[in-house]
Design an enzyme around this catalytic site. Structure first.
Site, short mmCIF file in Angstrom:
data_model
loop_
_atom_site.label_atom_id
_atom_site.label_comp_id
_atom_site.label_asym_id
_atom_site.label_seq_id
_atom_site.Cartn_x
_atom_site.Cartn_y
_atom_site.Cartn_z
N CYS A 145 -9.80 1.46 -7.95
CA CYS A 145 -9.50 0.24 -7.88
C CYS A 145 -10.73 -0.55 -7.98
O CYS A 145 -11.76 -0.40 -8.69
CB CYS A 145 -8.48 -0.32 -6.79
SG CYS A 145 -7.96 -1.81 -7.06
N ASP A 214 -7.12 -2.07 2.46
CA ASP A 214 -6.55 -3.27 2.69
C ASP A 214 -6.12 -3.32 3.99
O ASP A 214 -5.97 -4.71 4.80
CB ASP A 214 -5.12 -3.52 1.95
CG ASP A 214 -5.57 -3.73 0.41
OD1 ASP A 214 -5.99 -2.93 -0.32
OD2 ASP A 214 -5.39 -4.81 -0.16
C1 RUB Z 1 -7.33 -4.20 -4.29
C2 RUB Z 1 -7.56 -2.91 -3.44
C3 RUB Z 1 -9.05 -3.02 -2.71
C4 RUB Z 1 -8.61 -3.42 -1.56
C5 RUB Z 1 -10.29 -3.65 -0.91
O1 RUB Z 1 -5.96 -3.97 -4.75
O2 RUB Z 1 -6.94 -2.17 -3.31
O3 RUB Z 1 -9.36 -1.52 -2.89
O4 RUB Z 1 -8.18 -4.67 -1.52
O5 RUB Z 1 -11.09 -4.70 -1.60
P1 RUB Z 1 -5.41 -5.88 -5.33
P2 RUB Z 1 -12.25 -5.46 -0.95
O6 RUB Z 1 -6.39 -5.72 -6.70
O7 RUB Z 1 -3.92 -5.41 -5.87
O8 RUB Z 1 -5.55 -6.73 -4.61
O9 RUB Z 1 -13.21 -4.30 -0.47
O10 RUB Z 1 -12.69 -6.18 -1.99
O11 RUB Z 1 -11.72 -6.08 0.28
#
Ligand code: RUB
Length: 325
Positions: A145, A214
């Site tokens: 992701c 998340d």
């Molecule tokens: C994004 C996702 C990321 C986490 C952590 O999913 O799963 O790995 O949110 O991101 P989506 P960060 O694109 O559906 O929001 O480290 O930037 O907080």
């Protein structure tokens, strides 16, 4: 405002920190994934409340309380899985209940919002430095992701002169992997994009898996983009370290009291186009999954790398004073 529309491609990384938006626009941008990633949506929620306090005029504190509550509820309903949004908003509202006049309340919300945003950005920087130390010179990394915290570790490792290679998953259906490979390529990092189902096959080339989070639960499980648990299983089987990055405000105290994390299900149009399959076919589109603690080697937080088993202690230190309703 950077626009990201769902046509199977994401083209631009979004960074809400450059953008000031009202609550309704923020809610829409989060729902439409123009602002995405757990850290960014938390900062966007905090920023929206702070800006509301900055710009709106209220006759009295009761009127202000009612509007802020409506704003909070709308923001919290925008995406259900990342506890970062709730924690960012809770942090911003800390002490608000005790305010007795509008001026005092406005100042508090503006200060809290700015403090949260600053602390959140600093946490990512610290995670980058700490996490980068787990990346050896010559390492090949797999990520999934688009996590700003996970990518920060990779970028810091690269900037410190380590020769690294990265494999990045496509991350269907939204294809956040496009953001990731663009971001890493821009840094001059050797990056290879793979489809999600290639994860097990490439695991033999991988030295360390680094992903974001998340929500982190009281028992050390990590909720992250759908497919993360598959990476963890494949890494476990191959004895490849599986490291999660997460600011401590991604820990969910509610899970200690038995609450389950809601896994967001998004529209089926993200998977199939109209008419592509018969109406009798059911389509299921959960966009996050849970990786149990036993598959996680370490959680990189701004306070250091901790084992999933120590999440409870951090939770108590971090949230001890917050009342959860
Ligand atoms: C994004 C996702 C990321 C986490 C952590 O999913 O799963 O790995 O949110 O991101 P989506 P960060 O694109 O559906 O929001 O480290 O930037 O907080």
């Amino acid at each position: 405002m950077i626009k990201i529309t769902f046509d199977g491609f994401l083209t631009h990384p979004c960074d809400c920190m450059e953008i000031r938006m009202n609550v309704d626009d923020t809610v829409k941008a989060i729902k439409d994934m123009e602002i995405r990633g757990a850290g960014r949506i938390a900062r966007a929620g905090a920023a929206a409340i702070g800006d509301m306090a900055r710009s709106q005029k209220w006759k009295n504190i009761d009127e202000m309380r009612s509007d802020i509550k409506t704003a909070k509820d709308k923001l919290l309903a925008s995406r259900p899985t990342a506890v970062s949004l709730l924690n960012g908003i809770q942090f911003t509202l800390k002490g608000f209940d005790k305010c007795t006049d509008v001026k005092e309340a406005k100042e508090l919300l503006i200060r809290n919002s700015d403090d949260f945003i600053r602390a959140s950005n600093e946490a990512v920087e610290k995670i980058g430095v700490i996490g980068s130390r787990r990346i050896k010179d010559g390492a090949t990394i797999l990520t999934h992701c688009n996590s700003s915290a996970a990518l920060e570790c990779i970028k810091v490792a690269h900037r410190s002169g380590k020769k690294i290679k990265v494999y990045a998953t496509e991350s269907r259906p939204w294809r956040q992997g496009i953001l990731t490979v663009n971001e890493l390529a821009k840094e001059g990092i050797d990056v290879t994009m793979i489809i999600d189902s290639a994860v097990r096959s490439v695991m033999k080339r991988i030295d360390i898996v680094i992903v974001g989070s998340d929500t982190i639960t009281s028992n050390g499980a990590v909720i992250n983009k759908i497919g993360t648990s598959q990476l963890a299983l494949a890494a476990y089987e191959s004895r490849v370290p599986f490291v999660v990055c997460g600011e401590t405000y991604k820990i969910s105290p509610q899970t200690l009291f038995g609450d389950m994390v809601t896994i967001e299900e998004r529209d089926i149009s993200e998977i199939v186009r109209k008419g592509e399959v018969p109406d009798s076919v059911k389509v299921f589109n959960p966009v996050f999954d849970s990786t149990p603690a036993r598959y996680i080697d370490g959680i990189v937080t701004e306070r250091g790398i901790v084992s999933p088993g120590s999440v409870y202690e951090i939770m108590v230190q971090q949230f001890g004073e917050i009342e959860f309703k």
